[in-house]
Scaffold this motif. Sequence first.
Motif, PDB file in Angstrom:
ATOM      1  N   GLY A   1       0.820  -1.225   0.000  1.00  0.00           N
ATOM      2  CA  GLY A   1       0.000   0.000   0.000  1.00  0.00           C
ATOM      3  C   GLY A   1       0.848   1.267   0.000  1.00  0.00           C
ATOM      4  O   GLY A   1       0.599   2.191  -0.781  1.00  0.00           O
TER       5      GLY A   1
ATOM      6  N   SER B   1      -5.334  -3.164   0.338  1.00  0.00           N
ATOM      7  CA  SER B   1      -3.938  -3.660   0.334  1.00  0.00           C
ATOM      8  C   SER B   1      -3.573  -4.243   1.691  1.00  0.00           C
ATOM      9  O   SER B   1      -2.457  -4.062   2.184  1.00  0.00           O
ATOM     10  CB  SER B   1      -2.963  -2.531   0.035  1.00  0.00           C
ATOM     11  OG  SER B   1      -3.205  -1.992  -1.212  1.00  0.00           O
ATOM     12  N   VAL B   2      -4.536  -4.907   2.303  1.00  0.00           N
ATOM     13  CA  VAL B   2      -4.297  -5.453   3.644  1.00  0.00           C
ATOM     14  C   VAL B   2      -3.557  -6.785   3.533  1.00  0.00           C
ATOM     15  O   VAL B   2      -3.455  -7.360   2.449  1.00  0.00           O
ATOM     16  CB  VAL B   2      -5.630  -5.635   4.408  1.00  0.00           C
ATOM     17  CG1 VAL B   2      -6.364  -4.307   4.524  1.00  0.00           C
ATOM     18  CG2 VAL B   2      -6.519  -6.667   3.718  1.00  0.00           C
ATOM     19  N   ASN B   3      -3.064  -7.267   4.674  1.00  0.00           N
ATOM     20  CA  ASN B   3      -2.317  -8.520   4.675  1.00  0.00           C
ATOM     21  C   ASN B   3      -3.247  -9.726   4.512  1.00  0.00           C
ATOM     22  O   ASN B   3      -4.386  -9.695   4.957  1.00  0.00           O
ATOM     23  CB  ASN B   3      -1.461  -8.654   5.946  1.00  0.00           C
ATOM     24  CG  ASN B   3      -2.135  -8.065   7.164  1.00  0.00           C
ATOM     25  OD1 ASN B   3      -2.952  -7.159   7.060  1.00  0.00           O
ATOM     26  ND2 ASN B   3      -1.818  -8.584   8.329  1.00  0.00           N
TER      27      ASN B   3
ATOM     28  N   ALA C   1     -11.954  -5.248   5.806  1.00  0.00           N
ATOM     29  CA  ALA C   1     -11.884  -4.046   4.971  1.00  0.00           C
ATOM     30  C   ALA C   1     -13.188  -3.872   4.196  1.00  0.00           C
ATOM     31  O   ALA C   1     -13.739  -2.758   4.108  1.00  0.00           O
ATOM     32  CB  ALA C   1     -10.698  -4.155   4.009  1.00  0.00           C
TER      33      ALA C   1
ATOM     34  N   THR D   1      -2.935 -10.034  -2.460  1.00  0.00           N
ATOM     35  CA  THR D   1      -2.933 -11.339  -3.142  1.00  0.00           C
ATOM     36  C   THR D   1      -3.952 -12.247  -2.449  1.00  0.00           C
ATOM     37  O   THR D   1      -3.907 -12.422  -1.234  1.00  0.00           O
ATOM     38  CB  THR D   1      -1.535 -11.972  -3.059  1.00  0.00           C
ATOM     39  OG1 THR D   1      -0.609 -11.033  -3.604  1.00  0.00           O
ATOM     40  CG2 THR D   1      -1.478 -13.274  -3.826  1.00  0.00           C
TER      41      THR D   1
ATOM     42  N   CYS E   1       5.711 -13.794   0.718  1.00  0.00           N
ATOM     43  CA  CYS E   1       4.693 -14.201  -0.259  1.00  0.00           C
ATOM     44  C   CYS E   1       4.870 -15.544  -0.948  1.00  0.00           C
ATOM     45  O   CYS E   1       3.883 -16.249  -1.131  1.00  0.00           O
ATOM     46  CB  CYS E   1       4.539 -13.104  -1.297  1.00  0.00           C
ATOM     47  SG  CYS E   1       3.811 -11.636  -0.546  1.00  0.00           S
TER      48      CYS E   1
HETATM   49  P1  NAD Z   1       1.722  -5.616   5.427  1.00  0.00           P
HETATM   50  O1  NAD Z   1       1.463  -6.532   6.562  1.00  0.00           O
HETATM   51  O2  NAD Z   1       3.040  -4.939   5.317  1.00  0.00           O
HETATM   52  O3  NAD Z   1       0.609  -4.455   5.411  1.00  0.00           O
HETATM   53  C1  NAD Z   1      -0.749  -4.679   5.560  1.00  0.00           C
HETATM   54  C2  NAD Z   1      -1.326  -3.555   6.415  1.00  0.00           C
HETATM   55  O4  NAD Z   1      -2.758  -3.613   6.389  1.00  0.00           O
HETATM   56  C3  NAD Z   1      -0.951  -3.624   7.906  1.00  0.00           C
HETATM   57  O5  NAD Z   1      -0.260  -2.441   8.257  1.00  0.00           O
HETATM   58  C4  NAD Z   1      -2.298  -3.736   8.636  1.00  0.00           C
HETATM   59  O6  NAD Z   1      -2.333  -3.012   9.856  1.00  0.00           O
HETATM   60  C5  NAD Z   1      -3.240  -3.105   7.624  1.00  0.00           C
HETATM   61  N1  NAD Z   1      -4.666  -3.441   7.771  1.00  0.00           N
HETATM   62  C6  NAD Z   1      -5.232  -4.655   7.989  1.00  0.00           C
HETATM   63  N2  NAD Z   1      -6.580  -4.526   7.989  1.00  0.00           N
HETATM   64  C7  NAD Z   1      -6.866  -3.220   7.754  1.00  0.00           C
HETATM   65  C8  NAD Z   1      -8.061  -2.474   7.625  1.00  0.00           C
HETATM   66  N3  NAD Z   1      -9.260  -3.061   7.697  1.00  0.00           N
HETATM   67  N4  NAD Z   1      -7.978  -1.149   7.416  1.00  0.00           N
HETATM   68  C9  NAD Z   1      -6.779  -0.537   7.315  1.00  0.00           C
HETATM   69  N5  NAD Z   1      -5.600  -1.191   7.411  1.00  0.00           N
HETATM   70  C10 NAD Z   1      -5.650  -2.515   7.629  1.00  0.00           C
HETATM   71  O7  NAD Z   1       1.429  -6.454   4.111  1.00  0.00           O
HETATM   72  P2  NAD Z   1       2.074  -6.238   2.645  1.00  0.00           P
HETATM   73  O8  NAD Z   1       3.416  -6.869   2.580  1.00  0.00           O
HETATM   74  O9  NAD Z   1       1.892  -4.816   2.261  1.00  0.00           O
HETATM   75  O10 NAD Z   1       1.105  -7.162   1.780  1.00  0.00           O
HETATM   76  C11 NAD Z   1      -0.235  -6.789   1.535  1.00  0.00           C
HETATM   77  C12 NAD Z   1      -0.807  -7.695   0.461  1.00  0.00           C
HETATM   78  O11 NAD Z   1      -0.080  -7.514  -0.762  1.00  0.00           O
HETATM   79  C13 NAD Z   1      -0.694  -9.192   0.763  1.00  0.00           C
HETATM   80  O12 NAD Z   1      -1.842  -9.831   0.248  1.00  0.00           O
HETATM   81  C14 NAD Z   1       0.534  -9.634  -0.004  1.00  0.00           C
HETATM   82  O13 NAD Z   1       0.461 -10.994  -0.385  1.00  0.00           O
HETATM   83  C15 NAD Z   1       0.458  -8.755  -1.242  1.00  0.00           C
HETATM   84  N6  NAD Z   1       1.755  -8.480  -1.889  1.00  0.00           N
HETATM   85  C16 NAD Z   1       2.857  -8.192  -1.139  1.00  0.00           C
HETATM   86  C17 NAD Z   1       4.068  -7.864  -1.767  1.00  0.00           C
HETATM   87  C18 NAD Z   1       5.294  -7.535  -0.965  1.00  0.00           C
HETATM   88  O14 NAD Z   1       6.342  -7.347  -1.564  1.00  0.00           O
HETATM   89  N7  NAD Z   1       5.249  -7.434   0.343  1.00  0.00           N
HETATM   90  C19 NAD Z   1       4.127  -7.809  -3.168  1.00  0.00           C
HETATM   91  C20 NAD Z   1       2.972  -8.095  -3.912  1.00  0.00           C
HETATM   92  C21 NAD Z   1       1.787  -8.424  -3.243  1.00  0.00           C
END
Ligand code: NAD
Length: 464
Positions: free
Chosen positions: A15, A87-89, A111, A130, A275
Amino acid sequence: MVIQKICCLGAGYVGGPTCSVIALKCPDIKVTVCDKSVDRINQWNSDKLPIYEPGLDDVVKQCRGRNLFFSTDIETSILEADLIFISVNTPTKTIGNGKGRAADLKYIEGAARMIADIATSNKIVVEKSTVPVKAAEIIMKILRANTKPGVEYQILSNPEFLAEGTAIVDLVESERVLIGGEETTEGQKAIQELCWVYEHWIPAKNILTTNTWSSELSKLAANAFLAQRISSINSLSAVCEATGADVSEVARAVGRDSRIGPKFLEASIGFGGSCFQKDILNLIYLSECLNLPEVAAYWQQVVSLNDYQKTRFTRKVIESLFNTVADKKIAILGFSFKKNTGDTRESPAIYVSSTLLDEGAKLHIYDPKVEYDQIFYELTHPLVTSEPEKVKKNIQIHNSAYSAVSGAHALVLCTEWDEFKSLDYKKIYDAMMKPAYIFDGRKILDHEALLNIGFHVQTIGKRL
Ligand code: NAD
Ligand code: UGA
């Protein structure tokens, strides 16, 4: 509708950077990134951002306060947004049905419920996280079951392909942006509106549009293919060590075939990161649920081979040190799951370190970007140890490679940070116990030079 305001739920590794680049490239759009975590948002609003990512500081500095905002006021930002990224986890479930494999969609559901509760006008809701195939249906069901009169939703899938450490370049120069949506007139219109956002900087030919389910599956498929390449080359690294072939030479020869290509063929101690494993497990679970056990077994092997590689490397360290590391000082260089990030999620260094700790070693750890607390957090996690106090006593974190290696029996290199290539290894040799061992888990060091200094050297996929 022309998109004027974007809200992003989740200010994490995806995000934060994604929306910062959208704000940079679309000065006409107001972008607000929200999170439930007050700490995380405070960090995004401070001089020390919550994640280390080359180039990110600059982008945030240019846009923050202009058209980029980080906020915990989720309500206002949902109310005013035309388009909302989710873009939540989406971690692997740790309890209940599908435990250890299925994606936990509780944050996605949370969300969607937030949006349904708050929204009073039409929204395009974009799944950026994802997710398993058909997750958009869950979002759709929640939104449409709770719609207020006159409010309409379109749900799009727009998975993210950035890699950590190169996120800004990946976002600015995306090879492809993928957008999936419903095959209705409204669905196609929503796709075009999101295309318009990306077309501020991405050539139209790089923007692919599909139906929602193809888009969701393509994300899992892309990560599964990438991880499969690493497991394939890692499997061959074991064959190389047993025969005298050199895995780097094999990768070069195989990768020269343009149908195969040279990228992502670096043998290593195993892939890490938040991931690959999670998304393959997700694909395995999905295949099992669809009654496709052969497909599930095929992808399971990619994860099993990765576990084998981590175990194989760690066993080699222990066996080389006369089959005992009890009370020996071992330097661990690198703790993040790859270079140029401070992220430690699923880092192979965790497995290596915790196994050595279980065998009684004293670890001296150095990583240029991982915070001290993060290393303690990973190694004392209940899934890693049942004796956190004992573990704490046996690890010391250093702020330089030289202080970590001083008096060590062995140096174990877990992450391919560039700075490890140019250390003064003669000085390191002089400071270590003899015989002095180096285990290069990333194949980045000059092994001939190390042997000449007097080190015993072991690496991946090559007999020395
Ligand atoms: P992350 O854990 O760094 O961030 C997710 C954030 O979402 C957390 O800060 C959490 O507090 C917040 N959150 C959860 N519920 C919420 C809500 N209802 N309202 C507001 N905030 C909320 O996760 P990430 O690494 O950014 O990954 C997010 C998604 O993207 C996952 O599905 C992951 O598979 C995918 N993804 C990650 C990457 C990567 O490089 N990290 C790359 C491509 C895809
Ligand atoms: C990966 C994908 O590359 C991204 O496209 C995807 O968006 C992302 O996952 C995601 O969905 O989260 P990331 O995990 O950040 O990105 O980093 P990678 O560069 O893919 O590396 C993953 C792991 O594989 C690291 O531990 C790395 O050291 C290892 N690796 C990579 C190898 O061992 N050998 C290689 O040849 C390449």
